[in-house]
Motif scaffolding. Sequence first.
Motif, mmCIF file in Angstrom:
data_model
loop_
_atom_site.group_PDB
_atom_site.id
_atom_site.type_symbol
_atom_site.label_atom_id
_atom_site.label_comp_id
_atom_site.label_asym_id
_atom_site.label_seq_id
_atom_site.Cartn_x
_atom_site.Cartn_y
_atom_site.Cartn_z
ATOM 1 N N LYS A 1 -13.134 28.638 -8.819
ATOM 2 C CA LYS A 1 -14.289 29.258 -8.157
ATOM 3 C C LYS A 1 -14.065 29.486 -6.664
ATOM 4 C CE LYS A 1 -17.465 30.376 -9.753
ATOM 5 N NZ LYS A 1 -17.715 31.696 -10.367
ATOM 6 N N ASP B 1 -19.727 35.625 -11.362
ATOM 7 C CA ASP B 1 -18.408 35.559 -11.999
ATOM 8 C C ASP B 1 -17.341 35.777 -10.937
ATOM 9 O OD1 ASP B 1 -19.524 35.196 -14.507
ATOM 10 O OD2 ASP B 1 -19.628 37.356 -14.904
ATOM 11 N N GLY B 2 -16.180 35.188 -11.140
ATOM 12 C CA GLY B 2 -15.075 35.411 -10.214
ATOM 13 C C GLY B 2 -14.891 34.273 -9.229
ATOM 14 N N LEU C 1 -7.089 39.302 -7.734
ATOM 15 C CA LEU C 1 -8.045 38.261 -8.133
ATOM 16 C C LEU C 1 -9.452 38.841 -8.257
ATOM 17 C CD1 LEU C 1 -6.943 35.258 -5.840
ATOM 18 C CD2 LEU C 1 -6.321 35.670 -8.225
ATOM 19 N N PRO C 2 -10.270 38.269 -9.141
ATOM 20 C CA PRO C 2 -11.659 38.747 -9.296
ATOM 21 C C PRO C 2 -12.549 38.173 -8.181
ATOM 22 C CG PRO C 2 -11.254 36.941 -10.819
ATOM 23 C CD PRO C 2 -9.939 37.212 -10.115
ATOM 24 N N GLU D 1 -5.846 32.963 -10.769
ATOM 25 C CA GLU D 1 -6.008 34.172 -11.590
ATOM 26 C C GLU D 1 -6.391 33.858 -13.027
ATOM 27 O OE1 GLU D 1 -3.611 38.405 -12.308
ATOM 28 O OE2 GLU D 1 -2.749 36.822 -11.045
ATOM 29 N N ASN E 1 -9.808 29.982 -14.077
ATOM 30 C CA ASN E 1 -11.256 29.900 -13.871
ATOM 31 C C ASN E 1 -11.631 29.092 -12.626
ATOM 32 O OD1 ASN E 1 -13.896 30.609 -14.568
ATOM 33 N ND2 ASN E 1 -14.204 28.690 -15.693
ATOM 34 N N ASN F 1 -15.443 37.570 -5.668
ATOM 35 C CA ASN F 1 -16.870 37.914 -5.695
ATOM 36 C C ASN F 1 -17.531 37.838 -4.307
ATOM 37 O OD1 ASN F 1 -17.274 35.122 -5.226
ATOM 38 N ND2 ASN F 1 -17.550 34.685 -7.406
#
Length: 633
Positions: free
Chosen positions: A108, A56-57, A129-130, A103, A106, A132
């Motif tokens: 990648k 995810d992220g 931001l997420p 943000e 979605n 990963n």
Amino acid sequence: MSKPLEILQKYWNHDAFRTPQEEVIASVLSGKDTFVLMPTGGGKSITFQVPAMMMDGICLVISPLIALMKDQVANLHNRGIKAIALTGGIHQDEIIDLLDNCEFGNFKFLYVSPERLQNDWILERIKNLPVNLIAVDEAHCVSQWGHDFRPAYLKISKLKEYFPKIPFLALTASATKRVQEDIIAQLELEKPAVFTKSFARENLAYMVFNVEDKLHLMEQILKKNKQPSIIYVTNRKACTDTVRQLQSLGFSSTYYHGGLSSKEKDNHMKLWMDEKVQIMVATNAFGMGIDKANVKTVLHLHIPPNLENYYQEAGRAGRNGEKAFAVLLTNPSDVIHVESQFLSILSDKAFLNLVFLKLCNYFQIAYGEGIDEKFNFNINHFCTKYSLPIVKVYNALQFLDRQAIINLSQEFSEKITLQFIIPSKEVMRYMSLHKQDEEIILTVLRNNPGIYDSQSIINVSLIAKKSNSDENKVMAILHKLHEKQVIELHAKNNDATITFNEVREDERTINRVAKYLDVQNKLKISQLKSVVDYIKEDKICKNKLLLNYFGETIAKDCGVCSYCISKKKTKTNFAILHEKIIGLLEIQELDSRDIQKLTKYPKDDVIFALQNLLETDSIIVKSNNNYSIKIQK
């Protein structure tokens, strides 16, 4: 969660990973910092793209190469993967929109240059931001001992404060042992898993030939190996000159350099990729993302600046695993010429300051202003205006680019400006009489308010898209309107664009980065010496020399390089060769090339035999370079 191989098959249509891609991906997925040294063509991007798709992220990719960022984003889009690149020259409002997309949309992958991370407000947005995974591409740029050091890379380790639990993946295609250790230290990688793929290419024969007539040997090599080939040269003029010579010899060829438009680059590339031409003649601008497996020969006509570049360019041959050749041609004067020329184009602090000052004046940037301003730039015009040497200026601009003072984008552009010079009523009348031009003219008017009042910059590709037309048709209509005195049209070609990343502070700007200049100059001189040593050394296997430079030691000779081949040759009986040459010259005068063809002896042996015969007064050489029997009085 999908397995790595499933992701690889789904998005990249590959059935298996190359060594050590799978092991790198497993390390990243376990959350470990990871360092990867994988020579060019090894598939480095897969090692961060696959794990990022499994989590995810969003994956943050840091790269200094705008062209490569654009290329990778386009490739990801083609695979249905959402990706964004914050390249140079994008205005703040657009960056805000792009980061909003990251943000909430979605996405990648977010590609950024290290210089972008120096903007506090961008860094603040990225912190939210997420993320990963953080992938640092071209990681050798963090080391002062690397061949492309960029101080902005030194700030990347600061991301560790904001993403303490996110793995870092550092990637490079060429780094000496010293540079590898420096990368790990400067990026503050914590107990990283280290993956280094050998630089050895068992199917690639490294050849160095010292010849007087490069064109003749090049012709022989290309006739023998008729598969796709690349010839690297140092400048644009050499590109077109070499293509002209090849075509006169009957070879199909095209060329590629930084001065071509994107469309021309694509067209020339397609000719070669589709094998409608055998040979691509190119400067080092050619290579980004090139993946043609059946290249048989990579030939360098000029001495490269360092072994890192040479290894990467040579490594584009033989990626299908079949035997291939990396050939470097030199002549006796090359080394002397390149050493003197190389020293003459290195900038010192005074010259760097002069170029920056003239650049600011050229674009009329006032002291304390200029940040984020973007300009079209023609280096020939600039150097002519200020009577400056082009190559030295170009090197100075590259240094300023690497220090993030400017962003030098070597993407050919054509700036189109126009203004309607007849009243709007007359324009409407013209459209009623020329219905076929109406849609394009209306699109120009809708997208350029004020076009009656002053010259306006026209985005031709946008006009073409919005009018359901193509760029060639748009330009044809604009030229017709110009001829009929409906508009005043100006089209100006530019080699590049320059974006100023800082306000103008003259000497204060240069003083801050001058400390790196001396280190880089010394490094460049050292690297060139390594190339010259590689060329001149004739008692060691060429493969061994290259591997040793990159910190690998092997016991066995490769058996296929120019040195190993020379060892296998049977010793020439010069007494017999002397007799054959005398016999031929008794019939007619001949030059050295004809003598070599007729005797079928190696060129060096023939030259040595001719020198012996000249020294013993058995033969003479005439003004037309033909040899003949000396008439005894």
